[in-house]
Design a protein around this motif. Sequence first.
Motif, PDB file in Angstrom:
ATOM      1  N   UNK A   1       0.798  -1.217   0.000  1.00 57.11           N
ATOM      2  CA  UNK A   1       0.000   0.000   0.000  1.00 57.11           C
ATOM      3  C   UNK A   1       0.827   1.261   0.000  1.00 57.11           C
ATOM      4  N   UNK A   2       1.867   1.319   0.813  1.00 62.11           N
ATOM      5  CA  UNK A   2       2.675   2.531   0.908  1.00 62.11           C
ATOM      6  C   UNK A   2       3.346   2.835  -0.419  1.00 62.11           C
ATOM      7  N   UNK A   3       3.982   1.831  -1.011  1.00 57.58           N
ATOM      8  CA  UNK A   3       4.654   2.008  -2.304  1.00 57.58           C
ATOM      9  C   UNK A   3       3.632   2.396  -3.373  1.00 57.58           C
ATOM     10  N   UNK A   4       2.505   1.698  -3.406  1.00 57.02           N
ATOM     11  CA  UNK A   4       1.472   1.969  -4.421  1.00 57.02           C
ATOM     12  C   UNK A   4       0.931   3.379  -4.299  1.00 57.02           C
ATOM     13  N   UNK A   5       0.623   3.812  -3.071  1.00 56.83           N
ATOM     14  CA  UNK A   5       0.089   5.166  -2.874  1.00 56.83           C
ATOM     15  C   UNK A   5       1.113   6.235  -3.261  1.00 56.83           C
ATOM     16  N   UNK A   6       2.379   6.030  -2.878  1.00 56.70           N
ATOM     17  CA  UNK A   6       3.422   6.999  -3.249  1.00 56.70           C
ATOM     18  C   UNK A   6       3.502   7.138  -4.765  1.00 56.70           C
ATOM     19  N   UNK A   7       3.513   6.013  -5.458  1.00 57.28           N
ATOM     20  CA  UNK A   7       3.638   6.033  -6.911  1.00 57.28           C
ATOM     21  C   UNK A   7       2.399   6.625  -7.580  1.00 57.28           C
ATOM     22  N   UNK A   8       1.219   6.360  -7.040  1.00 53.72           N
ATOM     23  CA  UNK A   8       0.002   6.969  -7.573  1.00 53.72           C
ATOM     24  C   UNK A   8       0.051   8.489  -7.406  1.00 53.72           C
ATOM     25  N   UNK A   9       0.469   8.961  -6.221  1.00 57.09           N
ATOM     26  CA  UNK A   9       0.564  10.405  -5.982  1.00 57.09           C
ATOM     27  C   UNK A   9       1.535  11.074  -6.942  1.00 57.09           C
ATOM     28  N   UNK A  10       2.611  10.383  -7.287  1.00 59.19           N
ATOM     29  CA  UNK A  10       3.650  10.946  -8.153  1.00 59.19           C
ATOM     30  C   UNK A  10       3.348  10.773  -9.645  1.00 59.19           C
ATOM     31  N   UNK A  11       2.245  10.118  -9.978  1.00 59.30           N
ATOM     32  CA  UNK A  11       1.886   9.913 -11.379  1.00 59.30           C
ATOM     33  C   UNK A  11       2.735   8.859 -12.073  1.00 59.30           C
ATOM     34  N   UNK A  12       3.275   7.913 -11.316  1.00 62.91           N
ATOM     35  CA  UNK A  12       4.145   6.882 -11.878  1.00 62.91           C
ATOM     36  C   UNK A  12       3.409   5.612 -12.294  1.00 62.91           C
ATOM     37  N   UNK A  13       2.129   5.493 -11.957  1.00 63.72           N
ATOM     38  CA  UNK A  13       1.375   4.260 -12.188  1.00 63.72           C
ATOM     39  C   UNK A  13       0.588   4.352 -13.494  1.00 63.72           C
ATOM     40  N   UNK A  14       0.704   3.306 -14.302  1.00 60.75           N
ATOM     41  CA  UNK A  14      -0.050   3.225 -15.556  1.00 60.75           C
ATOM     42  C   UNK A  14      -1.361   2.470 -15.402  1.00 60.75           C
ATOM     43  N   UNK A  15      -1.342   1.378 -14.615  1.00 59.84           N
ATOM     44  CA  UNK A  15      -2.532   0.525 -14.495  1.00 59.84           C
ATOM     45  C   UNK A  15      -2.673  -0.026 -13.084  1.00 59.84           C
ATOM     46  N   UNK A  16      -3.922  -0.375 -12.729  1.00 59.86           N
ATOM     47  CA  UNK A  16      -4.229  -1.109 -11.500  1.00 59.86           C
ATOM     48  C   UNK A  16      -4.712  -2.490 -11.905  1.00 59.86           C
ATOM     49  N   UNK A  17      -4.154  -3.524 -11.284  1.00 60.87           N
ATOM     50  CA  UNK A  17      -4.589  -4.905 -11.487  1.00 60.87           C
ATOM     51  C   UNK A  17      -5.005  -5.436 -10.119  1.00 60.87           C
ATOM     52  N   UNK A  18      -6.301  -5.540  -9.902  1.00 58.46           N
ATOM     53  CA  UNK A  18      -6.818  -5.933  -8.598  1.00 58.46           C
ATOM     54  C   UNK A  18      -7.585  -7.248  -8.706  1.00 58.46           C
ATOM     55  N   UNK A  19      -7.244  -8.176  -7.837  1.00 61.48           N
ATOM     56  CA  UNK A  19      -7.980  -9.425  -7.704  1.00 61.48           C
ATOM     57  C   UNK A  19      -8.771  -9.297  -6.412  1.00 61.48           C
ATOM     58  N   UNK A  20     -10.096  -9.257  -6.525  1.00 57.51           N
ATOM     59  CA  UNK A  20     -10.955  -8.992  -5.374  1.00 57.51           C
ATOM     60  C   UNK A  20     -11.548 -10.300  -4.873  1.00 57.51           C
ATOM     61  N   UNK A  21     -11.180 -10.647  -3.644  1.00 60.26           N
ATOM     62  CA  UNK A  21     -11.666 -11.876  -3.018  1.00 60.26           C
ATOM     63  C   UNK A  21     -13.027 -11.627  -2.375  1.00 60.26           C
ATOM     64  N   UNK A  22     -13.908 -12.621  -2.428  1.00 56.41           N
ATOM     65  CA  UNK A  22     -15.247 -12.468  -1.869  1.00 56.41           C
ATOM     66  C   UNK A  22     -15.251 -12.647  -0.350  1.00 56.41           C
ATOM     67  N   UNK A  23     -14.634 -11.693   0.333  1.00 52.71           N
ATOM     68  CA  UNK A  23     -14.587 -11.719   1.791  1.00 52.71           C
ATOM     69  C   UNK A  23     -14.549 -10.279   2.296  1.00 52.71           C
ATOM     70  N   UNK A  24     -15.158 -10.048   3.448  1.00 54.58           N
ATOM     71  CA  UNK A  24     -15.116  -8.749   4.127  1.00 54.58           C
ATOM     72  C   UNK A  24     -14.322  -8.932   5.416  1.00 54.58           C
ATOM     73  N   UNK A  25     -13.241  -8.200   5.568  1.00 56.42           N
ATOM     74  CA  UNK A  25     -12.464  -8.279   6.816  1.00 56.42           C
ATOM     75  C   UNK A  25     -13.008  -7.325   7.861  1.00 56.42           C
TER      76      UNK A  25
END
Length: 180
Positions: A120-144
């Motif tokens: 999360x920390x690395x991903x958020x930093x890179x998103x803020x800096x405009x370094x991310x091209x795509x998001x690839x999310x695998x969403x599991x059917x569970x609520x924590x």
Amino acid sequence: MATVIVHATITLDGFMAKEDGGVDWMFGRPSTPEDDAVVETVMSRIGAVVGGANKTQTIEDGEIPYGGMLKVPVYLMTHSAHEPIERDGTTYNFVVDDINEAVRLATQAAGDGWVSLLGGTISRQCLRLGLVDELHLDVAPVLLGDGISLFAGLGRHIELERLDTSAFASEAHLRYRVLR
């Protein structure tokens, strides 16, 4: 040119892990050949990884990106210099306090492949800096209900374009382009 991706398995309520960092909820779910094909496609395209180093800057079994299945260069963010570590055919490079440099090095190493951002920390930093091209999310059917969020604290609005969605036995697979 490499594509920089945030690649994560998350719960339906957006958590990457339990509060204690546990990810046992990810395992033991039914899967189909179609689920496996999505994972295989992502794994085959990753040419480098950027993540965070632990405090002792070691590469321990529970901390190896993708469980050691990928034999690609790994760039780990750290606060103090450390020589690269070679383990089981993978080189772990330590980059001191410069996420832009880590992504640049990983992009160079990945060639036409993907650079996978982990955590999360690395991903958020890179998103803020405009370094991310795509998001690839695998969403599991569970609520924590609570845990470590992938995007909490991002602090900015980011528009996305849906590239692909699929759902099979175990997860929904979502792929988005970051619009600039």
